[in-house]
Design a protein around this motif. Structure first.
Motif, PDB file in Angstrom:
ATOM      1  N   ARG A 144       0.784  -1.202   0.041  1.00  0.00           N
ATOM      2  CA  ARG A 144       0.225   0.039  -0.017  1.00  0.00           C
ATOM      3  C   ARG A 144       0.866   1.363   0.055  1.00  0.00           C
ATOM      4  NH1 ARG A 144      -5.634  -0.845   3.039  1.00  0.00           N
ATOM      5  NH2 ARG A 144      -6.249  -2.888   2.423  1.00  0.00           N
ATOM      6  N   PRO A 145       0.598   2.180  -0.692  1.00  0.00           N
ATOM      7  CA  PRO A 145      -0.505   2.378  -1.708  1.00  0.00           C
ATOM      8  C   PRO A 145      -0.452   1.471  -2.881  1.00  0.00           C
ATOM      9  CG  PRO A 145       0.589   4.377  -2.066  1.00  0.00           C
ATOM     10  CD  PRO A 145       1.348   3.441  -0.693  1.00  0.00           C
ATOM     11  N   ALA A 146      -1.630   1.197  -3.543  1.00  0.00           N
ATOM     12  CA  ALA A 146      -1.597   0.412  -4.815  1.00  0.00           C
ATOM     13  C   ALA A 146      -2.700   0.849  -5.499  1.00  0.00           C
ATOM     14  CB  ALA A 146      -1.462  -1.147  -4.451  1.00  0.00           C
ATOM     15  N   VAL A 147      -2.613   0.930  -6.825  1.00  0.00           N
ATOM     16  CA  VAL A 147      -3.724   0.938  -7.889  1.00  0.00           C
ATOM     17  C   VAL A 147      -3.800  -0.221  -8.804  1.00  0.00           C
ATOM     18  CG1 VAL A 147      -4.694   2.200  -9.616  1.00  0.00           C
ATOM     19  CG2 VAL A 147      -3.511   3.377  -7.655  1.00  0.00           C
ATOM     20  N   VAL A 148      -4.837  -1.016  -8.733  1.00  0.00           N
ATOM     21  CA  VAL A 148      -4.911  -2.354  -9.608  1.00  0.00           C
ATOM     22  C   VAL A 148      -6.005  -1.962 -10.894  1.00  0.00           C
ATOM     23  CG1 VAL A 148      -5.653  -4.619  -9.648  1.00  0.00           C
ATOM     24  CG2 VAL A 148      -4.652  -3.956  -7.549  1.00  0.00           C
ATOM     25  N   PHE A 149      -5.512  -2.117 -12.016  1.00  0.00           N
ATOM     26  CA  PHE A 149      -6.493  -1.336 -12.969  1.00  0.00           C
ATOM     27  C   PHE A 149      -6.208  -2.385 -14.401  1.00  0.00           C
ATOM     28  CE2 PHE A 149      -2.127   0.040 -14.190  1.00  0.00           C
ATOM     29  CZ  PHE A 149      -2.178   0.046 -15.493  1.00  0.00           C
ATOM     30  N   ARG A 150      -7.280  -1.903 -15.256  1.00  0.00           N
ATOM     31  CA  ARG A 150      -7.167  -2.571 -16.680  1.00  0.00           C
ATOM     32  C   ARG A 150      -7.637  -1.356 -17.548  1.00  0.00           C
ATOM     33  NH1 ARG A 150     -11.669  -5.255 -19.686  1.00  0.00           N
ATOM     34  NH2 ARG A 150     -10.617  -6.837 -21.226  1.00  0.00           N
ATOM     35  N   ALA A 151      -6.486  -1.268 -18.558  1.00  0.00           N
ATOM     36  CA  ALA A 151      -6.906  -0.346 -19.710  1.00  0.00           C
ATOM     37  C   ALA A 151      -7.380  -0.955 -20.873  1.00  0.00           C
ATOM     38  CB  ALA A 151      -5.796   0.596 -19.733  1.00  0.00           C
ATOM     39  N   ARG A 152      -8.274  -0.175 -21.879  1.00  0.00           N
ATOM     40  CA  ARG A 152      -8.702  -0.811 -22.887  1.00  0.00           C
ATOM     41  C   ARG A 152      -8.213   0.186 -23.978  1.00  0.00           C
ATOM     42  NH1 ARG A 152      -8.859  -5.010 -23.890  1.00  0.00           N
ATOM     43  NH2 ARG A 152     -10.467  -5.219 -25.184  1.00  0.00           N
ATOM     44  N   PRO A 153      -7.829  -0.316 -25.148  1.00  0.00           N
ATOM     45  CA  PRO A 153      -7.419   0.858 -26.581  1.00  0.00           C
ATOM     46  C   PRO A 153      -8.320   1.902 -26.646  1.00  0.00           C
ATOM     47  CG  PRO A 153      -7.132  -1.700 -27.023  1.00  0.00           C
ATOM     48  CD  PRO A 153      -8.240  -1.672 -25.655  1.00  0.00           C
ATOM     49  N   SER A 154      -9.642   1.751 -26.154  1.00  0.00           N
ATOM     50  CA  SER A 154     -10.648   2.713 -26.257  1.00  0.00           C
ATOM     51  C   SER A 154     -10.204   4.204 -25.424  1.00  0.00           C
ATOM     52  CB  SER A 154     -11.914   2.596 -25.950  1.00  0.00           C
ATOM     53  OG  SER A 154     -11.963   2.148 -24.642  1.00  0.00           O
ATOM     54  N   GLY A 155      -9.319   3.883 -24.567  1.00  0.00           N
ATOM     55  CA  GLY A 155      -8.838   4.921 -23.436  1.00  0.00           C
ATOM     56  C   GLY A 155      -9.722   4.677 -22.182  1.00  0.00           C
ATOM     57  N   ARG A 156     -10.542   3.713 -21.927  1.00  0.00           N
ATOM     58  CA  ARG A 156     -11.339   3.572 -20.730  1.00  0.00           C
ATOM     59  C   ARG A 156     -10.432   2.826 -19.639  1.00  0.00           C
ATOM     60  NH1 ARG A 156     -16.876   0.235 -19.776  1.00  0.00           N
ATOM     61  NH2 ARG A 156     -17.376   0.602 -17.573  1.00  0.00           N
ATOM     62  N   VAL A 157     -10.147   3.244 -18.709  1.00  0.00           N
ATOM     63  CA  VAL A 157      -9.400   2.733 -17.545  1.00  0.00           C
ATOM     64  C   VAL A 157     -10.502   2.361 -16.136  1.00  0.00           C
ATOM     65  CG1 VAL A 157      -7.649   2.719 -15.993  1.00  0.00           C
ATOM     66  CG2 VAL A 157      -7.413   3.812 -18.271  1.00  0.00           C
ATOM     67  N   GLU A 158     -10.428   1.236 -15.906  1.00  0.00           N
ATOM     68  CA  GLU A 158     -11.152   0.717 -14.620  1.00  0.00           C
ATOM     69  C   GLU A 158     -10.105   0.499 -13.572  1.00  0.00           C
ATOM     70  OE1 GLU A 158     -15.415  -0.897 -16.013  1.00  0.00           O
ATOM     71  OE2 GLU A 158     -13.757  -2.274 -15.655  1.00  0.00           O
ATOM     72  N   ALA A 159     -10.345   0.723 -12.368  1.00  0.00           N
ATOM     73  CA  ALA A 159      -9.379   0.756 -11.273  1.00  0.00           C
ATOM     74  C   ALA A 159      -9.969   0.489  -9.872  1.00  0.00           C
ATOM     75  CB  ALA A 159      -8.368   1.681 -11.429  1.00  0.00           C
ATOM     76  N   TYR A 160      -9.093  -0.300  -9.009  1.00  0.00           N
ATOM     77  CA  TYR A 160      -9.477   0.010  -7.698  1.00  0.00           C
ATOM     78  C   TYR A 160      -8.239   0.231  -6.978  1.00  0.00           C
ATOM     79  CZ  TYR A 160      -8.096  -4.873  -6.859  1.00  0.00           C
ATOM     80  OH  TYR A 160      -7.277  -6.097  -6.686  1.00  0.00           O
TER      81      TYR A 160
END
Length: 336
Positions: free
Chosen positions: A304-320
């Protein structure tokens, strides 16, 4: 493994006869060569020649009365063995510009699908024309969508083209481009991990930060970035890791893949650093269902601290996030 493409500088005097006897003759005897007129006019104040080899290698040579510059992905002639190597930014601008225009013209013929992304092509030119890596780097971009699953080549290349066009990494071009590597063999895992640094770089730039890569710390390690806010304030250090999806590793679930990969980083380099850096865990290699499993459980990553994320080529990024992340990322990610 050969290094990314660089110029060699000779401080000696050169003329047509010496070029023929010490450069062309050697190349022709070793790999078969022909001396040709360059695509573009020679750099201002220099004479120039282009060598094309039977095996597809190419070499460029420019000289004036006091010095000469060689740029090639072929066998270096003995007359240049003891010369010093320089990056594109370390030689006179007219020489660098001429050399890059020559190679980009070649790329437009050899890989027009890649040359269409002109900023990405320029940025990765030292790797795309390296002796060992030119085929593998192009294969990675063409056949593996730069590490994005379930995405087309053009979607992936557009994603990185948009980021590189910001110029955020221009001052660190050679350092960052070299991360892709110059191996004779495609290592999709390693190359995808290298592109994760560019993905995190894009995320940080979209969030309003400037980037300083390869930050040396007191343990003797280097962390991937310092994120510098444009309006002043705290500049956290950032380290990036990328789990392999479960289909390509021993871990049999997406959650286990995240935990195991992040644990390797957090119990090694980050622990030695003593904390404080933000760990970014890039799950962009996960399919939709794999990422959904991770989001459903939101596993910890032993740091910690950490960001777990997934990016898509569209530019959308989801994260926790885990812990108190000292970065303002709301402009760049959707928190899940």
């Amino acid at each position: 493994m050969a290094s990314p493409l660089r110029f060699r500088r000779s401080p000696e005097r050169w003329n047509d006869d010496r070029i023929t006897s010490q450069l062309y003759a050697h190349l022709d005897s070793k790999v078969g060569a022909r001396s040709t007129t360059p695509h573009y006019v020679e750099p201002n104040g220099f004479d120039a020649v282009r060598f094309e080899m039977d095996n597809g290698d190419v070499a460029l040579f420019a000289w004036d009365d006091d010095r000469a510059f060689w740029l090639g992905n072929t066998e270096t002639p003995p007359a240049l063995w003891r010369t010093t190597k320089y990056t594109f930014d370390e030689v006179p601008y007219p020489v660098a510009r001429w050399g890059q225009r020559e190679l980009l013209a070649d790329l437009a013929v050899e890989s027009p699908w890649l040359a269409e992304y002109d900023y990405l092509s320029w940025f990765f030119l030292p790797v795309l024309f390296s002796k060992d890596g030119r085929k593998t780097s192009r294969t990675f971009f063409r056949d593996h969508a730069a590490g994005f699953p379930d995405a087309t080549r053009d979607e992936a290349l557009s994603f990185y083209e948009r980021f590189l066009r910001t110029g955020a990494l221009d001052d660190h071009r050679y350092t960052m481009a070299s991360k892709l590597g110059t191996s004779e063999y495609v290592d999709e895992t390693r190359m995808s991990a290298a592109m994760s640094e560019f993905t995190v770089g894009k995320l940080l730039v979209d969030a309003g930060y400037d980037l300083e890569p390869e930050i040396e710390v007191t343990t003797g390690h280097s962390l991937d970035f310092r994120a510098v806010p444009r309006d002043g304030g705290q500049s956290p250090l950032v380290e990036v890791t990328r789990p392999n999806p479960p289909t390509r590793r021993a871990a049999d679930t997406p959650v286990a893949a995240v935990r195991e990969t992040a644990a390797t980083k957090s119990t090694g380099q980050l622990r030695e650093h003593g904390g404080g850096a933000v760990l970014f865990v890039d799950c962009s290699g996960f399919r939709d269902d794999e990422w959904s499993a991770v989001v459903g459980e939101r596993p910890g990553v032993r740091h910690r601290p950490a960001v777990v994320f997934r990016a898509r080529p569209s530019g959308r990024v989801e994260a926790y996030r885990k812990g108190s992340v000292p970065l303002s990322l709301n402009r760049a990610v959707e928190w899940v």
